[in-house]
Design an enzyme around this catalytic site. Structure first.
Site, PDB file in Angstrom:
ATOM      1  N   HIS A   1      62.611  63.172   4.446  1.00  0.00           N
ATOM      2  CA  HIS A   1      62.802  63.426   3.014  1.00  0.00           C
ATOM      3  C   HIS A   1      64.183  64.006   2.712  1.00  0.00           C
ATOM      4  O   HIS A   1      64.801  63.635   1.704  1.00  0.00           O
ATOM      5  CB  HIS A   1      61.683  64.346   2.492  1.00  0.00           C
ATOM      6  CG  HIS A   1      60.341  63.685   2.508  1.00  0.00           C
ATOM      7  ND1 HIS A   1      59.279  64.142   3.245  1.00  0.00           N
ATOM      8  CD2 HIS A   1      59.902  62.558   1.893  1.00  0.00           C
ATOM      9  CE1 HIS A   1      58.229  63.347   3.071  1.00  0.00           C
ATOM     10  NE2 HIS A   1      58.585  62.375   2.261  1.00  0.00           N
TER      11      HIS A   1
ATOM     12  N   ASP B   1      61.091  55.325  -2.199  1.00  0.00           N
ATOM     13  CA  ASP B   1      60.384  55.890  -1.042  1.00  0.00           C
ATOM     14  C   ASP B   1      59.127  55.081  -0.807  1.00  0.00           C
ATOM     15  O   ASP B   1      58.013  55.551  -1.029  1.00  0.00           O
ATOM     16  CB  ASP B   1      60.068  57.369  -1.315  1.00  0.00           C
ATOM     17  CG  ASP B   1      59.429  58.036  -0.112  1.00  0.00           C
ATOM     18  OD1 ASP B   1      59.388  57.412   0.967  1.00  0.00           O
ATOM     19  OD2 ASP B   1      58.969  59.179  -0.265  1.00  0.00           O
ATOM     20  N   GLY B   2      59.319  53.852  -0.369  1.00  0.00           N
ATOM     21  CA  GLY B   2      58.185  52.953  -0.200  1.00  0.00           C
ATOM     22  C   GLY B   2      57.712  52.903   1.239  1.00  0.00           C
ATOM     23  O   GLY B   2      58.206  53.606   2.112  1.00  0.00           O
TER      24      GLY B   2
ATOM     25  N   ASP C   1      53.294  61.420  -1.287  1.00  0.00           N
ATOM     26  CA  ASP C   1      53.005  62.686  -0.602  1.00  0.00           C
ATOM     27  C   ASP C   1      53.730  63.864  -1.226  1.00  0.00           C
ATOM     28  O   ASP C   1      53.406  65.023  -0.949  1.00  0.00           O
ATOM     29  CB  ASP C   1      53.360  62.577   0.880  1.00  0.00           C
ATOM     30  CG  ASP C   1      54.772  62.057   1.074  1.00  0.00           C
ATOM     31  OD1 ASP C   1      55.728  62.830   0.912  1.00  0.00           O
ATOM     32  OD2 ASP C   1      54.931  60.853   1.367  1.00  0.00           O
TER      33      ASP C   1
ATOM     34  N   PRO D   1      51.127  45.263   0.409  1.00  0.00           N
ATOM     35  CA  PRO D   1      51.498  45.542  -0.987  1.00  0.00           C
ATOM     36  C   PRO D   1      52.912  46.125  -1.125  1.00  0.00           C
ATOM     37  O   PRO D   1      53.543  45.981  -2.157  1.00  0.00           O
ATOM     38  CB  PRO D   1      50.465  46.585  -1.432  1.00  0.00           C
ATOM     39  CG  PRO D   1      49.434  46.662  -0.380  1.00  0.00           C
ATOM     40  CD  PRO D   1      49.951  46.006   0.860  1.00  0.00           C
TER      41      PRO D   1
ATOM     42  N   GLN E   1      44.937  50.086  -1.258  1.00  0.00           N
ATOM     43  CA  GLN E   1      45.140  50.248   0.187  1.00  0.00           C
ATOM     44  C   GLN E   1      44.169  51.281   0.759  1.00  0.00           C
ATOM     45  O   GLN E   1      43.537  52.031   0.009  1.00  0.00           O
ATOM     46  CB  GLN E   1      46.585  50.698   0.447  1.00  0.00           C
ATOM     47  CG  GLN E   1      46.982  51.922  -0.361  1.00  0.00           C
ATOM     48  CD  GLN E   1      48.468  52.004  -0.648  1.00  0.00           C
ATOM     49  OE1 GLN E   1      49.267  51.221  -0.144  1.00  0.00           O
ATOM     50  NE2 GLN E   1      48.872  52.975  -1.458  1.00  0.00           N
TER      51      GLN E   1
ATOM     52  N   ASP F   1      52.747  50.753 -11.804  1.00  0.00           N
ATOM     53  CA  ASP F   1      53.375  49.870 -10.826  1.00  0.00           C
ATOM     54  C   ASP F   1      54.902  49.951 -10.960  1.00  0.00           C
ATOM     55  O   ASP F   1      55.455  49.665 -12.033  1.00  0.00           O
ATOM     56  CB  ASP F   1      52.879  48.444 -11.105  1.00  0.00           C
ATOM     57  CG  ASP F   1      53.387  47.445 -10.082  1.00  0.00           C
ATOM     58  OD1 ASP F   1      54.401  47.723  -9.412  1.00  0.00           O
ATOM     59  OD2 ASP F   1      52.752  46.383  -9.955  1.00  0.00           O
ATOM     60  N   GLY F   2      55.565  50.329  -9.874  1.00  0.00           N
ATOM     61  CA  GLY F   2      57.020  50.475  -9.900  1.00  0.00           C
ATOM     62  C   GLY F   2      57.752  49.190 -10.238  1.00  0.00           C
ATOM     63  O   GLY F   2      58.815  49.204 -10.871  1.00  0.00           O
TER      64      GLY F   2
ATOM     65  N   ASP G   1      56.442  50.106   4.525  1.00  0.00           N
ATOM     66  CA  ASP G   1      57.118  49.003   5.208  1.00  0.00           C
ATOM     67  C   ASP G   1      56.997  47.715   4.378  1.00  0.00           C
ATOM     68  O   ASP G   1      56.091  47.587   3.559  1.00  0.00           O
ATOM     69  CB  ASP G   1      56.470  48.776   6.582  1.00  0.00           C
ATOM     70  CG  ASP G   1      56.646  49.969   7.495  1.00  0.00           C
ATOM     71  OD1 ASP G   1      57.690  50.637   7.395  1.00  0.00           O
ATOM     72  OD2 ASP G   1      55.735  50.228   8.303  1.00  0.00           O
TER      73      ASP G   1
END
Ligand code: SPD
Length: 271
Positions: free
Chosen positions: A62, A156-157, A86, A163, A31, A137-138, A159
């Site tokens: 958070h 915590d993805g 982040d 991807p 991305q 990769d989750g 939208d």
């Protein structure tokens, strides 16, 4: 004077921030990653043109993702975080002294590296020895991992477009449940119930197929379109309105938003 940066939601709605300067811009294997310095929201992480988090309001997001789950799960020794590059989510998790291990699965190392360099007020727990950060990769992880199960899972993805869309698929949630203790608690960001009503409703329907208790809750995040955001609390056995008061008392002085009264209020939903 800077310039305006738009996050466009559809062909008739966008949110625009005035930008002083672009601090970072890179294209990863997954991305486009940017950090912009804005007039109104401070530094903002942007992924594929979507505002992810800002110095100004990140605590609202958070604290709400993490503490309702971590104050209600029977045990919180092992916590899994999927996404959250982040660092804000693991920062909140690691406030809890009972957490012995926090595994964070982030697909994109560039998000973490840019955040470490430009968003240092958000990611303040990178050096905590309880953090086990893995760039994988989750989806693969929750489907194939042989790690022990977790007491709490937090998703915590981004939208459900591009991807990030797979983080809203039933297959992914089935994998998460596989990694969750039978009495564990899972919480996730579940989009704006106003601007993304279909996504919000779809994720509730999917989770209700898998968990006995599925409770969306609401709060403000000005950076996200319409300002009203949702998260969802899921478990097979627990109750969201019976938090552990000792855990709440231990963290509440350090927080800017979450508190015991708010915990009781957020699960009350509009008709
Ligand atoms: N519309 C953007 C939703 C982003 C949710 N995740 C943000 C990541 C912050 N850690």
């Amino acid at each position: 004077m800077g310039f305006w940066y738009d996050e466009t939601f559809d062909d008739h709605t966008r949110l625009s921030l005035r930008v002083n300067e672009t601090l970072f811009s890179g294209q990863s294997d997954f991305q486009k990653v940017e950090v912009i310095d804005t007039v109104g929201f401070g530094r903002v992480l942007v992924v594929d043109g979507v505002f992810m988090t800002s110095e100004y309001d990140e605590f609202l997001y958070h604290e709400m993702l993490v503490h309702p789950a971590l104050t209600t799960a029977p045990r919180i020794e092992r916590v899994l975080v999927i996404g959250g590059g982040d660092g804000g989510t693991v920062r909140e998790v690691l406030r809890h002294a009972e957490v012995r291990e926090c595994v964070m699965i982030e697909i994109d190392e560039m998000v973490v590296e840019a955040s470490k360099q430009y968003l240092q007020s958000i990611g303040t727990a990178w050096d905590d020895p309880r953090l086990d950060l893995r760039f994988i990769d989750g989806i693969d992880y929750v489907k194939t991992s042989r790690d022990d199960k977790f007491d709490v899972i937090l998703i915590d993805g981004t939208d459900p477009i591009g991807p990030g869309a797979v983080l809203f698929d039933e297959d992914f949630f089935v994998g998460c449940k596989r990694m969750l203790e039978d009495d564990g608690v899972m919480a996730l960001q579940s989009e704006s119930p106003l601007l993304m009503m279909d996504a919000f409703a779809d994720v509730q329907r999917t989770l209700r197929k898998l968990f006995a208790e599925v409770h969306p809750y609401l709060g403000p995040v000005p950076l996200y379109g319409t300002g009203t955001w949702s998260w969802t609390w899921c478990s097979d056995t627990g109750e969201p309105l019976r938090p552990n008061h000792e855990r709440q008392d231990a963290i509440v002085e350090a927080l800017k938003s979450y508190n015991p009264d708010l915990h009781q209020a957020i699960f009350a939903l509009p008709t």
